[in-house]
Scaffold this active site. Sequence first.
Site, PDB file in Angstrom:
ATOM      1  N   HIS A  71       0.809  -1.221   0.000  1.00 58.84           N
ATOM      2  CA  HIS A  71       0.000   0.000   0.000  1.00 58.84           C
ATOM      3  C   HIS A  71       0.841   1.269   0.000  1.00 58.84           C
ATOM      4  O   HIS A  71       0.357   2.325  -0.354  1.00 58.84           O
ATOM      5  CB  HIS A  71      -0.859   0.061   1.274  1.00 58.84           C
ATOM      6  CG  HIS A  71      -1.945  -0.973   1.302  1.00 58.84           C
ATOM      7  ND1 HIS A  71      -2.664  -1.327   0.204  1.00 58.84           N
ATOM      8  CD2 HIS A  71      -2.446  -1.705   2.334  1.00 58.84           C
ATOM      9  CE1 HIS A  71      -3.548  -2.255   0.547  1.00 58.84           C
ATOM     10  NE2 HIS A  71      -3.438  -2.510   1.833  1.00 58.84           N
ATOM     11  N   CYS A  93       4.033  -1.221  -3.774  1.00 60.62           N
ATOM     12  CA  CYS A  93       3.783  -1.718  -5.131  1.00 60.62           C
ATOM     13  C   CYS A  93       4.150  -0.620  -6.138  1.00 60.62           C
ATOM     14  O   CYS A  93       3.786   0.543  -5.961  1.00 60.62           O
ATOM     15  CB  CYS A  93       2.320  -2.097  -5.273  1.00 60.62           C
ATOM     16  SG  CYS A  93       1.933  -2.563  -6.960  1.00 60.62           S
ATOM     17  N   GLU A 123      -3.616   2.858   1.479  1.00 60.66           N
ATOM     18  CA  GLU A 123      -3.006   3.275   0.205  1.00 60.66           C
ATOM     19  C   GLU A 123      -3.358   4.735  -0.095  1.00 60.66           C
ATOM     20  O   GLU A 123      -2.495   5.530  -0.490  1.00 60.66           O
ATOM     21  CB  GLU A 123      -3.514   2.382  -0.927  1.00 60.66           C
ATOM     22  CG  GLU A 123      -2.953   2.787  -2.287  1.00 60.66           C
ATOM     23  CD  GLU A 123      -3.713   2.143  -3.434  1.00 60.66           C
ATOM     24  OE1 GLU A 123      -3.940   0.916  -3.397  1.00 60.66           O
ATOM     25  OE2 GLU A 123      -4.097   2.878  -4.373  1.00 60.66           O
ATOM     26  N   SER A 259      -4.967 -10.796  -2.021  1.00 60.39           N
ATOM     27  CA  SER A 259      -4.137 -11.183  -0.874  1.00 60.39           C
ATOM     28  C   SER A 259      -4.306 -12.653  -0.512  1.00 60.39           C
ATOM     29  O   SER A 259      -3.926 -13.064   0.583  1.00 60.39           O
ATOM     30  CB  SER A 259      -4.512 -10.334   0.346  1.00 60.39           C
ATOM     31  OG  SER A 259      -4.279  -8.986   0.069  1.00 60.39           O
TER      32      SER A 259
HETATM   33 FE1  F3S Z   1      -0.123  -3.559  -6.739  1.00 54.06          FE
HETATM   34 FE2  F3S Z   1      -2.241  -4.001  -8.079  1.00 54.06          FE
HETATM   35 FE3  F3S Z   1      -1.516  -5.665  -6.281  1.00 54.06          FE
HETATM   36  S1  F3S Z   1      -1.608  -2.107  -7.264  1.00 54.06           S
HETATM   37  S2  F3S Z   1      -0.502  -4.436  -4.825  1.00 54.06           S
HETATM   38  S3  F3S Z   1      -0.409  -5.205  -8.125  1.00 54.06           S
HETATM   39  S4  F3S Z   1      -3.564  -5.056  -6.732  1.00 54.06           S
END
Ligand code: F3S
Length: 701
Positions: A71, A93, A123, A259
């Site tokens: 995030h 990310c 985030e 997740s």
């Molecule tokens: Fe990044 Fe997309 Fe996962 S923003 S954390 S790849 S849902």
Amino acid sequence: MISKQGGFCFGVKRAIDLVEQALQQYEHPIYTLGLIIHNQDVVDDLRSRGAIPIDSIDDAPNGSVVVIRAHGIAKDIFLRAEEKNICLLDATCPYVERIQKKAEDYSKQGYQIYVVGKAEHPEVQGICGWSTTPVIVLANEAEADEIPFVEKAVVLAQTTIRKELFEAVCKKIEKKVQKLKIENTICSATMNRQKEALEIAEQADQVIVIGGKKSSNTQELVRICQKKCKKVHIIENNRETILEKFPADDIIGIITGASTPNWIMMEVVTRMSENEKTTVDQTTEAAEAARLSAEEAANNEFMEAFEKTLVRIRNGQILTGTIVQITDNEVSVNIGYKSDGFIPRSEFSDNPEERLKDIVKEGDEIEVEVIKVNDGDGNVLLSHKSVMARKAWDEFMEKADVEGTIFDAVGKEVVKGGLITYIEGVRTFIPASQLSLRYVENLNDFVGQPLRLEILEIDRHKRRVVASQKKVLQQEANEKKKEIWQTLHEGDKIKGIVRRLTDFGAFVDIGGIDGLVHVTEMAWGRVKHPSDIFKINDEIEVVIKSLDSEKERISLGYRELQPKPWASAAERYPINSVVEGRVVRLVPFGAFVSLEPTIDGLIHISQLDTQRIEKVEDVVKEGDILRVKVLAVDPEAKRISLSRKEVILDETPIEELVIDVIEDEEAEIVEVVLEAESSSATLADFFPELSDAIETEDEDK
Ligand code: F3S
């Protein structure tokens, strides 16, 4: 039906990998700023292995290792972490990092920033923390209706929101902004996942969404599925009882959030198969194979997407590169990435005096750590200093592990409660109490001074080292003490320095150990307090009276080496000399006068005044300072006879004496005559103008 877009998204996988790596690389515990992933099973597993989630950077101990989740975080938290000397492993990310950068850049250009998303989402909070101006977060169209008119603005999206929501809110904003930029920053992984969820929900009788119940992207998936399917269930793992209740002939769609690891999805599928209550259009085995290949394909897709722009190296990675250019302020390094990395002066070494060109040259190989894959201008920010610090730490630890190792260092700076130094490049704290064997009044005295240190304490996790010079000095003092004890013998005369005075004596340093001169051993006479004889730091000669090596006690004598006062009293107080003394005691037959601390003389009552007196106290009192004449000295008997009367007679002008005599009665004259007789002078010497009368008196007599 199982979603092909299952398993961890790229960003989450990257964050988990970084935590796994940190668990191997660093001492436990390490910390994750917030839950690294919205999956309790994974969080619990990581926690059991030493990755502890914390809510705030303030909860992390100074010097600890903290992983930033996908995030991301606000900019000021980086600064706070730096203040606390925290080692941050940044798993933000890259998609999120890109949004943060946009927020910062646009805000600096004067754009009003709108973020479509949930204000409470970490985030979104992180993105807001990169803007230099206040950000307006819009959760829905209704909120967009409320915004004021502005000249220019940009709309950004939380990575996991629905595309429809973003578009709808943008439409509303368009009406309120003269110059509007729309940046669709929704993550493509999210969009693909949502698209597929919609397709599965259309075909399934029931949908199971596996994901964290608090996860934003999981909730979005549920909302999307609910549009097409009436029975949508959200579960976190295979322990949920709902799994036992599916009719055998229903078509069940299985979708996973970003997740949710594959193994949880497989456990769910396996459990449903075991229960034989679920129709799954693939066998468990086939499903697993499909899952793995789907994940691989998905990850490959993401990797390709990032390959050209962001990810081949990662923050925290140690690399060996070749120096391609050196300027006064930075070193460019080819690290095999699409662009060269650069090491700013401050990340090269801590010594600002050093010229980079004097230390390295082009073509040299150099080890670097990736600080930031993209510093915002497309450059890779590197550090050489951090690699050297790690090496220094490792080398230091190797030596520190050997008990009794003594390190040389130099005092660097005074901090609260002690001194900072660097032992072989490792920052080390020395408490004030550990600097010396004696109390240290001014710590600044140790700045720039060489130190010899032994390690007291090492916190490997926080990389905190506490050392002591006192311990080294103590050991040396003990050894020296042993040597000194062997050289000492009763009766030896030895020089020493008075270190401490107490009511009962003086402690004297005789070359590393202290002996005591008792107050009774200080002088031949009575001593009220040691300070009457000694001052601190006096260098004196003493004699060793007794030694007790077990109790480490040494009795010293001082007076033995001083002349006995009575032995030389006759020379120092010759007969008829006039000296000064203080009345210390009155007795019926006279007054004792102290001539020096160990010698008192007596003025007999008859020698107190020129006139006859009844009581001693009529003439003198204790404390009076008198000038007296020495009448007799007997060193053997330790007696000195003194006379005050003699001094009066000697020092009173003769005229006054005569007048006194003339005014007195005859008896008084006789008295004067008698006094004159007791002195060496003749009466005529006293009374030349009355010599006739004197002769008459003499004749009469
Ligand atoms: Fe990044 Fe997309 Fe996962 S923003 S954390 S790849 S849902």
